[in-house]
Design an enzyme around this catalytic site. Sequence first.
Site, PDB file in Angstrom:
ATOM      1  N   LYS A  69      59.039  20.085  38.263  1.00  0.00           N
ATOM      2  CA  LYS A  69      57.728  19.437  38.054  1.00  0.00           C
ATOM      3  C   LYS A  69      57.528  19.117  36.569  1.00  0.00           C
ATOM      4  O   LYS A  69      57.087  18.026  36.204  1.00  0.00           O
ATOM      5  CB  LYS A  69      56.611  20.352  38.583  1.00  0.00           C
ATOM      6  CG  LYS A  69      56.628  20.469  40.104  1.00  0.00           C
ATOM      7  CD  LYS A  69      55.777  21.604  40.645  1.00  0.00           C
ATOM      8  CE  LYS A  69      56.045  21.790  42.140  1.00  0.00           C
ATOM      9  NZ  LYS A  69      55.373  22.954  42.736  1.00  0.00           N
ATOM     10  N   GLN A  72      51.938  28.171  41.036  1.00  0.00           N
ATOM     11  CA  GLN A  72      53.087  28.152  41.945  1.00  0.00           C
ATOM     12  C   GLN A  72      53.016  29.349  42.901  1.00  0.00           C
ATOM     13  O   GLN A  72      52.885  30.495  42.475  1.00  0.00           O
ATOM     14  CB  GLN A  72      54.397  28.191  41.130  1.00  0.00           C
ATOM     15  CG  GLN A  72      55.655  28.064  41.955  1.00  0.00           C
ATOM     16  CD  GLN A  72      55.802  26.692  42.634  1.00  0.00           C
ATOM     17  OE1 GLN A  72      55.515  25.661  42.049  1.00  0.00           O
ATOM     18  NE2 GLN A  72      56.252  26.695  43.872  1.00  0.00           N
ATOM     19  N   ASP A 104      47.343  20.405  43.791  1.00  0.00           N
ATOM     20  CA  ASP A 104      48.122  20.820  44.962  1.00  0.00           C
ATOM     21  C   ASP A 104      47.355  20.550  46.258  1.00  0.00           C
ATOM     22  O   ASP A 104      47.931  20.578  47.339  1.00  0.00           O
ATOM     23  CB  ASP A 104      48.449  22.323  44.883  1.00  0.00           C
ATOM     24  CG  ASP A 104      49.882  22.581  44.435  1.00  0.00           C
ATOM     25  OD1 ASP A 104      50.718  21.669  44.563  1.00  0.00           O
ATOM     26  OD2 ASP A 104      50.172  23.705  43.983  1.00  0.00           O
TER      27      ASP A 104
END
Length: 292
Positions: free
Chosen positions: A52, A96, A119
């Site tokens: 990312k 994450q 997200d």
Amino acid sequence: MKILNGKETAETIKKELRELVKQRKSEGRKIPHLAAILVGNDGGSITYVNSKVKACEEIGFESTLIRYDDSVSEEVLLNKVKALNEDKSIDGFIVQLPLPEHIDEMKVTLTIDPKKDVDGFHPINVGNMMLNIPGFVPATPAGIVELLRRYDIETSGKNCVVVGRSNIVGTPLSLLLGKNTNPGNCTVTLVHSRSENIKDICKNADILVAAVGIPGFITADMVKEGAVVVDVGTTRVDDATRERGWRLAGDVKFDEVAPKCSYISPVPGGVGPMTIASLMINTLKAMELKGK
Ligand code: NAP
């Protein structure tokens, strides 16, 4: 049979974003800034977060990586999330997952400002997706829909079977593909571990998406002739022939399934790169939603 080349498509999207960044820079406007929090040393999580950050660098987005040891307290992590919520230079951020057991993942998700939740895991964004209100759609289902769109796959009226009902892949994808949109307008069946007659259900699919996490789960006898097959699975399996000792395995037995398909996505090089590209699109959107 044609390959749904997610790697190539993601490169095209990144190129488009790079051009946009260039233009914004030349106009003296803000550049999108993504932050990522990574807790611990899980190999998979490190790889995902690094890719990312790398994508941000390739495009010209700003990125900030914040790392904590496995032993970080929930309080410290929540305070960092609150600080990122307040930080005006950051447009969007991710934490994450998975997090260590002593940290309540839902509490962390609920603390993220929905306007920075790129997200798309916060309930406000889940609700927005359901009600067609602008917000953030989780990157993996968004990437799959974009892949279908860019390959001009006809979805309207088609039978779509999604195997796996996770909150981050299967369930949101089933919702998106059932919407009155293009791609969309599918008749969707969501299959899970309690489903009966999975083989028969899959055999009826014009579009079959496997998001199970069991290598080789989808075999040729489960696939209709001419189907579009999207393989989301990415399981690390031992492979002594590779220097690193492992490879990524999809949920679909590619070699035997591919000859039956009109289109099929490979692993790696299919859904994975599209997920990263979608996160970049969400980050740009986070900045634009603030009117910048
Ligand atoms: P998950 O949370 O583990 O969910 C797996 C789903 O599969 C569950 O809904 C489960 O059913 C279902 N399932 C398990 N065994 C089954 C069986 N025998 N028959 C039918 N359904 C079964 O997984 P996830 O997070 O969605 O991830 C799925 C896979 O996609 C993993 O390999 C993951 O690494 C990969 N993934 C890839 C990307 C990418 O960007 N490429 C992104 C996310 C995930 P129940 O709900 O009944 O337990």
